[in-house]
Scaffold this motif. Sequence first.
Motif, PDB file in Angstrom:
ATOM      1  N   THR A 119       0.872  -1.287  -0.107  1.00  0.00           N
ATOM      2  CA  THR A 119      -0.049  -0.113  -0.157  1.00  0.00           C
ATOM      3  C   THR A 119       0.736   1.315   0.030  1.00  0.00           C
ATOM      4  O   THR A 119       2.034   1.166   0.545  1.00  0.00           O
ATOM      5  CB  THR A 119      -1.106  -0.061   1.261  1.00  0.00           C
ATOM      6  N   PRO A 120       0.423   2.328  -0.424  1.00  0.00           N
ATOM      7  CA  PRO A 120       1.238   3.562  -0.433  1.00  0.00           C
ATOM      8  C   PRO A 120       1.358   4.176   0.842  1.00  0.00           C
ATOM      9  O   PRO A 120       2.471   4.794   0.968  1.00  0.00           O
ATOM     10  CB  PRO A 120       0.265   4.389  -0.950  1.00  0.00           C
ATOM     11  N   ALA A 121       1.029   3.646   1.813  1.00  0.00           N
ATOM     12  CA  ALA A 121       1.310   3.961   3.246  1.00  0.00           C
ATOM     13  C   ALA A 121       2.703   3.574   3.877  1.00  0.00           C
ATOM     14  O   ALA A 121       3.162   3.900   4.785  1.00  0.00           O
ATOM     15  CB  ALA A 121       0.335   3.798   4.310  1.00  0.00           C
ATOM     16  N   VAL A 122       3.148   2.380   3.115  1.00  0.00           N
ATOM     17  CA  VAL A 122       4.222   1.680   3.765  1.00  0.00           C
ATOM     18  C   VAL A 122       5.554   2.889   3.850  1.00  0.00           C
ATOM     19  O   VAL A 122       6.290   2.334   5.018  1.00  0.00           O
ATOM     20  CB  VAL A 122       4.733   0.353   3.168  1.00  0.00           C
ATOM     21  N   PRO A 123       5.998   3.399   2.982  1.00  0.00           N
ATOM     22  CA  PRO A 123       7.119   4.063   3.100  1.00  0.00           C
ATOM     23  C   PRO A 123       7.092   5.171   4.228  1.00  0.00           C
ATOM     24  O   PRO A 123       8.175   5.327   4.833  1.00  0.00           O
ATOM     25  CB  PRO A 123       7.197   4.871   1.632  1.00  0.00           C
ATOM     26  N   GLU A 124       5.806   6.058   4.422  1.00  0.00           N
ATOM     27  CA  GLU A 124       5.711   6.926   5.480  1.00  0.00           C
ATOM     28  C   GLU A 124       6.018   6.072   6.764  1.00  0.00           C
ATOM     29  O   GLU A 124       6.402   6.465   7.957  1.00  0.00           O
ATOM     30  CB  GLU A 124       4.555   7.494   5.491  1.00  0.00           C
ATOM     31  N   ALA A 125       5.247   4.794   6.786  1.00  0.00           N
ATOM     32  CA  ALA A 125       5.384   3.981   8.000  1.00  0.00           C
ATOM     33  C   ALA A 125       6.656   3.533   8.486  1.00  0.00           C
ATOM     34  O   ALA A 125       7.280   3.854   9.564  1.00  0.00           O
ATOM     35  CB  ALA A 125       4.435   2.693   7.943  1.00  0.00           C
ATOM     36  N   ALA A 168      11.738   4.581  11.379  1.00  0.00           N
ATOM     37  CA  ALA A 168      13.077   5.095  11.726  1.00  0.00           C
ATOM     38  C   ALA A 168      13.201   6.344  12.676  1.00  0.00           C
ATOM     39  O   ALA A 168      14.160   6.415  13.652  1.00  0.00           O
ATOM     40  CB  ALA A 168      13.471   5.560  10.509  1.00  0.00           C
ATOM     41  N   LYS A 169      12.305   7.325  12.385  1.00  0.00           N
ATOM     42  CA  LYS A 169      12.471   8.537  13.450  1.00  0.00           C
ATOM     43  C   LYS A 169      11.990   8.292  14.996  1.00  0.00           C
ATOM     44  O   LYS A 169      12.623   8.774  15.650  1.00  0.00           O
ATOM     45  CB  LYS A 169      11.395   9.716  12.960  1.00  0.00           C
ATOM     46  N   GLY A 170      11.181   7.399  15.013  1.00  0.00           N
ATOM     47  CA  GLY A 170      10.595   7.053  16.257  1.00  0.00           C
ATOM     48  C   GLY A 170      11.973   6.411  17.250  1.00  0.00           C
ATOM     49  O   GLY A 170      12.193   6.520  18.207  1.00  0.00           O
ATOM     50  N   TYR A 171      12.628   5.294  16.297  1.00  0.00           N
ATOM     51  CA  TYR A 171      13.787   4.582  17.220  1.00  0.00           C
ATOM     52  C   TYR A 171      14.910   5.457  17.212  1.00  0.00           C
ATOM     53  O   TYR A 171      15.472   5.427  18.203  1.00  0.00           O
ATOM     54  CB  TYR A 171      14.398   3.554  16.114  1.00  0.00           C
ATOM     55  N   GLN A 172      15.054   6.647  16.453  1.00  0.00           N
ATOM     56  CA  GLN A 172      16.242   7.657  16.705  1.00  0.00           C
ATOM     57  C   GLN A 172      15.664   8.260  18.044  1.00  0.00           C
ATOM     58  O   GLN A 172      16.721   8.403  18.777  1.00  0.00           O
ATOM     59  CB  GLN A 172      16.231   8.497  15.589  1.00  0.00           C
ATOM     60  N   ARG A 173      14.368   8.589  18.420  1.00  0.00           N
ATOM     61  CA  ARG A 173      14.136   9.331  19.429  1.00  0.00           C
ATOM     62  C   ARG A 173      14.287   8.492  20.769  1.00  0.00           C
ATOM     63  O   ARG A 173      14.637   8.847  21.826  1.00  0.00           O
ATOM     64  CB  ARG A 173      12.622   9.758  19.452  1.00  0.00           C
ATOM     65  N   LEU A 174      14.389   7.225  20.446  1.00  0.00           N
ATOM     66  CA  LEU A 174      14.296   6.263  21.521  1.00  0.00           C
ATOM     67  C   LEU A 174      15.741   5.678  21.715  1.00  0.00           C
ATOM     68  O   LEU A 174      15.797   4.781  22.429  1.00  0.00           O
ATOM     69  CB  LEU A 174      13.569   4.835  21.385  1.00  0.00           C
ATOM     70  N   ASP A 229      15.887  12.512   2.194  1.00  0.00           N
ATOM     71  CA  ASP A 229      16.615  13.782   1.700  1.00  0.00           C
ATOM     72  C   ASP A 229      17.775  13.307   0.755  1.00  0.00           C
ATOM     73  O   ASP A 229      17.758  12.239   0.457  1.00  0.00           O
ATOM     74  CB  ASP A 229      17.253  14.613   2.645  1.00  0.00           C
ATOM     75  N   ASN A 230      18.327  14.303   0.254  1.00  0.00           N
ATOM     76  CA  ASN A 230      19.431  14.070  -0.727  1.00  0.00           C
ATOM     77  C   ASN A 230      20.629  13.219   0.009  1.00  0.00           C
ATOM     78  O   ASN A 230      21.179  12.525  -1.089  1.00  0.00           O
ATOM     79  CB  ASN A 230      20.137  15.485  -1.188  1.00  0.00           C
ATOM     80  N   ASP A 231      20.833  13.067   1.194  1.00  0.00           N
ATOM     81  CA  ASP A 231      21.861  12.286   1.571  1.00  0.00           C
ATOM     82  C   ASP A 231      21.191  10.749   2.067  1.00  0.00           C
ATOM     83  O   ASP A 231      21.716  10.116   2.589  1.00  0.00           O
ATOM     84  CB  ASP A 231      22.394  12.736   2.944  1.00  0.00           C
ATOM     85  N   LYS A 232      20.001  10.586   1.710  1.00  0.00           N
ATOM     86  CA  LYS A 232      19.233   9.316   1.953  1.00  0.00           C
ATOM     87  C   LYS A 232      18.926   8.962   3.335  1.00  0.00           C
ATOM     88  O   LYS A 232      18.884   7.801   3.957  1.00  0.00           O
ATOM     89  CB  LYS A 232      20.004   8.314   1.155  1.00  0.00           C
ATOM     90  N   GLN A 233      18.702  10.183   4.075  1.00  0.00           N
ATOM     91  CA  GLN A 233      18.535  10.193   5.511  1.00  0.00           C
ATOM     92  C   GLN A 233      16.828  10.567   5.549  1.00  0.00           C
ATOM     93  O   GLN A 233      16.161  11.277   4.736  1.00  0.00           O
ATOM     94  CB  GLN A 233      19.202  11.261   6.682  1.00  0.00           C
ATOM     95  N   VAL A 234      16.355  10.004   6.711  1.00  0.00           N
ATOM     96  CA  VAL A 234      14.989  10.160   6.887  1.00  0.00           C
ATOM     97  C   VAL A 234      14.419  11.518   7.071  1.00  0.00           C
ATOM     98  O   VAL A 234      15.026  12.305   7.803  1.00  0.00           O
ATOM     99  CB  VAL A 234      14.184   9.353   8.051  1.00  0.00           C
ATOM    100  N   ASP A 235      13.426  11.974   6.188  1.00  0.00           N
ATOM    101  CA  ASP A 235      12.977  13.331   6.494  1.00  0.00           C
ATOM    102  C   ASP A 235      11.437  13.451   6.488  1.00  0.00           C
ATOM    103  O   ASP A 235      10.787  13.293   5.658  1.00  0.00           O
ATOM    104  CB  ASP A 235      13.514  14.406   5.543  1.00  0.00           C
ATOM    105  N   LEU A 236      11.146  13.783   7.666  1.00  0.00           N
ATOM    106  CA  LEU A 236       9.625  13.925   7.962  1.00  0.00           C
ATOM    107  C   LEU A 236       9.266  15.371   8.271  1.00  0.00           C
ATOM    108  O   LEU A 236       9.643  15.709   9.509  1.00  0.00           O
ATOM    109  CB  LEU A 236       9.054  12.957   9.086  1.00  0.00           C
ATOM    110  N   ALA A 237       8.669  16.240   7.431  1.00  0.00           N
ATOM    111  CA  ALA A 237       8.490  17.551   7.868  1.00  0.00           C
ATOM    112  C   ALA A 237       7.736  17.655   8.773  1.00  0.00           C
ATOM    113  O   ALA A 237       7.813  18.601   9.625  1.00  0.00           O
ATOM    114  CB  ALA A 237       7.875  18.010   6.305  1.00  0.00           C
ATOM    115  N   TRP A 238       6.663  16.910   9.288  1.00  0.00           N
ATOM    116  CA  TRP A 238       5.897  17.137  10.273  1.00  0.00           C
ATOM    117  C   TRP A 238       6.179  16.638  11.673  1.00  0.00           C
ATOM    118  O   TRP A 238       5.695  16.682  12.550  1.00  0.00           O
ATOM    119  CB  TRP A 238       4.374  16.497  10.052  1.00  0.00           C
TER     120      TRP A 238
END
Length: 271
Positions: free
Chosen positions: A204-210, A215-221, A245-254
């Motif tokens: 489903t299209p939702a998988v990439p954002e999931a 990734a962001k959640g584990y970074q926070r933890l 992003d351009n460096d292939k790092q996770v980027d979530l604007a929100w």
Amino acid sequence: MPRLLWPLLGLLLLAGCASNKERPELTEVDQYREASESLESRNYLTAIDQLKELEARFPYGDFAEQAALDLIYAQYRAVDYPATVVAAQRFMRNYPAHPRMDYALYMRGLANFNMEKGLFDNMVSSDKSSKDMGAAKDAFRDFERLVNRFPDSEYAPDARSRMVHIRNQLARQELHVARYYARRGAIIASINRAQYVVKHYQQTPAVPEALAIMAKGYQRLKQPELAEKSRDVLALNWPDSKFLDNDKQVDLAWWPDEDDGLLSLLTFDLL
């Protein structure tokens, strides 16, 4: 005068009796013909009343099964989706071996599919992912049962297409909740929702954002290995994802800053 009034009153009484005389009861054939004519004329409310009367008068008649099928259709076209579901369920219970069982399943699925649609949904795009999806889940089960039991049915292709749409909506709903938890600072709950999407709503299209949320959640933890694993899966399968992003790092604007998440938690999202 009295001699003239009595005959006049008698005539009035006879006329009243004649006007109140009910029409003869129709035969089963004639009554079904009337209901069919109402359906063809798109007088669905009239057809519903006629079909119900037919069922009540001739519950075991020659047209009982066809009348039950027609009632499902008439109620659906009258936009009475709850009644459509009830009529379809009753048909399936009363005629479990009927050759039109696929139709009954399909119509019940359609009714459930449209159950949550509002008055203006056909005029504007409406995203239901943030609302209760109970009826949509029921529709998915109906369509799934249809395609499993009757894979060659004429209704199976449309049922499969609607199943894809429902899965996408259900996945988006999980993302909606994951975002909410993340903004509230409930990182573990957010990760759990994102994992559910990856596990149960693949393709489903939702998988990439999931994956990005994980990734962001584990970074926070402070779990860099798990964060890197989620990022790698995202980068490998969706290298051009907007969540990288351009460096292939996770980027979530929100994605909230740590202070923003705490503020949201303390103020119940009021600030």
